[in-house]
Enzyme design. Structure first.
Site, PDB file in Angstrom:
ATOM      1  N   HIS A  12       0.814  -1.234   0.000  1.00 48.22           N
ATOM      2  CA  HIS A  12       0.000   0.000   0.000  1.00 48.22           C
ATOM      3  C   HIS A  12       0.851   1.290   0.000  1.00 48.22           C
ATOM      4  O   HIS A  12       0.437   2.313   0.566  1.00 48.22           O
ATOM      5  CB  HIS A  12      -0.989  -0.018   1.175  1.00 48.22           C
ATOM      6  CG  HIS A  12      -0.358  -0.010   2.543  1.00 48.22           C
ATOM      7  ND1 HIS A  12      -0.820  -0.805   3.576  1.00 48.22           N
ATOM      8  CD2 HIS A  12       0.676   0.687   3.060  1.00 48.22           C
ATOM      9  CE1 HIS A  12      -0.091  -0.578   4.648  1.00 48.22           C
ATOM     10  NE2 HIS A  12       0.823   0.327   4.360  1.00 48.22           N
ATOM     11  N   HIS A  59      -1.783   4.975   9.602  1.00 51.68           N
ATOM     12  CA  HIS A  59      -0.483   5.652   9.663  1.00 51.68           C
ATOM     13  C   HIS A  59      -0.580   7.026  10.320  1.00 51.68           C
ATOM     14  O   HIS A  59       0.199   7.924  10.024  1.00 51.68           O
ATOM     15  CB  HIS A  59       0.095   5.816   8.254  1.00 51.68           C
ATOM     16  CG  HIS A  59       0.328   4.533   7.521  1.00 51.68           C
ATOM     17  ND1 HIS A  59      -0.684   3.773   7.012  1.00 51.68           N
ATOM     18  CD2 HIS A  59       1.478   3.878   7.219  1.00 51.68           C
ATOM     19  CE1 HIS A  59      -0.173   2.701   6.411  1.00 51.68           C
ATOM     20  NE2 HIS A  59       1.122   2.739   6.528  1.00 51.68           N
ATOM     21  N   HIS A 192      10.536  -3.651   4.050  1.00 51.46           N
ATOM     22  CA  HIS A 192      10.964  -2.273   3.839  1.00 51.46           C
ATOM     23  C   HIS A 192      11.266  -1.603   5.172  1.00 51.46           C
ATOM     24  O   HIS A 192      10.743  -1.990   6.211  1.00 51.46           O
ATOM     25  CB  HIS A 192       9.954  -1.448   3.022  1.00 51.46           C
ATOM     26  CG  HIS A 192       8.603  -1.219   3.625  1.00 51.46           C
ATOM     27  ND1 HIS A 192       7.754  -2.224   4.012  1.00 51.46           N
ATOM     28  CD2 HIS A 192       7.920  -0.070   3.871  1.00 51.46           C
ATOM     29  CE1 HIS A 192       6.614  -1.709   4.464  1.00 51.46           C
ATOM     30  NE2 HIS A 192       6.698  -0.399   4.399  1.00 51.46           N
ATOM     31  N   GLU A 239       4.312  -4.784   8.722  1.00 51.35           N
ATOM     32  CA  GLU A 239       2.958  -4.693   8.152  1.00 51.35           C
ATOM     33  C   GLU A 239       2.480  -6.057   7.661  1.00 51.35           C
ATOM     34  O   GLU A 239       1.296  -6.234   7.365  1.00 51.35           O
ATOM     35  CB  GLU A 239       2.930  -3.668   7.009  1.00 51.35           C
ATOM     36  CG  GLU A 239       3.108  -2.248   7.514  1.00 51.35           C
ATOM     37  CD  GLU A 239       3.120  -1.213   6.401  1.00 51.35           C
ATOM     38  OE1 GLU A 239       2.977  -0.026   6.723  1.00 51.35           O
ATOM     39  OE2 GLU A 239       3.291  -1.575   5.216  1.00 51.35           O
TER      40      GLU A 239
END
Ligand SMILES: [Fe+2]
Length: 286
Positions: A12, A59, A192, A239
């Protein structure tokens, strides 16, 4: 009765929203990523789900560090987004299925998951970008139930806890009396890291292992602690908790119908998968 037709996992990254807005689908940088959705669109045209249960992490749009639930569920008939500052257009509102939300909330609390119930909840790019990728048309053909998992402020829930949350959601969906075709979506990842000395960290081998194991042996991944996971996958690689919950909700024997893995999108390893369930396939054929 409600059935689960299968699952979709996708990255995303905010930059995807800008690429969609600027119609960069055939740009050489973006094409290998967007092509991964051709199969998703084909599969959805066959399976025709009515509702998507979306596991994602906020977030800082709806929840912030001062108040951050471990698990939260939307129970609204509509979900709005707002400008998060990424330079991407604000998504149009997405319809919600509050009836299914309350059924899931009741079942989860009975199953000892003490979830935060949100009759108003802003959804951020972790919902709106996957929705725009999966259903790119001008109108939403589907309602959603968003389920938020804290992947931001430690302590985070374990991989096992998220898998169990998903399993509880899967059982609850299949006990819902209304005839509904449900797809389960997990967003985020894969490896990441956005900050610190390892900013830009990607671990292709570990991502492959995760994508292999999650299909038939998701429990094998629960041996990793959150800190182990961050070492292997980067600080935002956690995530993947959303993917574990998605996988947990898929009942019966699960098979991978399609996988697209591409490095990099922004500074992230991007993955798009479609999972079939034995129960879903059997009922589609009936
Ligand atoms: Fe994210």
């Amino acid at each position: 009765m409600a059935i689960i037709v299968g699952g979709v996992g996708t990255t995303h990254v905010p930059a995807i929203g800008k690429a969609i807005a600027e119609k960069k689908h055939n740009d050489p940088y973006w094409k290998p990523f967007f092509k991964g959705f051709d199969y998703v669109h084909y599969w959805l045209a066959r399976t025709k789900p009515d509702v998507a249960v979306v596991f994602y992490n906020d977030h800082g749009l709806n929840f912030f560090l001062d108040k951050l639930p471990t698990f939260a569920i939307g129970a609204a008939n509509e979900y709005r987004s707002e400008d998060e500052g990424w330079g991407i257009p604000v998504s149009r509102p997405i319809p919600g299925d509050a009836g299914l939300s309350w059924h899931l909330i009741n079942a989860l609390v009975a199953d000892e998951f003490d979830v935060t119930m949100c009759q108003e909840m802003l959804i951020d790019h972790a919902v709106t970008i996957p929705m725009a990728l999966i259903w790119p048309g001008p109108a939403w053909p589907i309602k959603i139930v968003p389920i938020e998992i804290n992947t931001v402020q430690h302590p985070l829930p374990s991989l096992e806890r998220c898998l169990k949350l998903g399993r509880s959601v899967g059982r609850a969906i299949e006990s819902y009396k209304q005839d509904l075709r449900t797809v389960i979506i997990g967003t985020g990842g894969l490896s990441h890291q956005l900050d610190g000395q390892r900013a830009g960290f990607i671990n292709k081998e570990f991502d492959r292992l995760c994508l292999d194991k999650i299909v038939a042996e998701p429990d094998a991944l629960t041996g990793y602690s959150i800190h182990d996971w961050i070492k292997e996958s980067g600080s935002q690689g956690v995530e993947f908790l959303n993917w574990m919950a998605m996988r947990g909700a898929l009942t019966g024997r699960v098979s991978e119908l399609n996988r697209n893995y591409h490095i990099p999108i922004s500074n992230t390893a991007a993955a798009t998968v479609v999972y079939d369930t034995e129960s879903g396939a059997a009922r589609q054929a009936a």
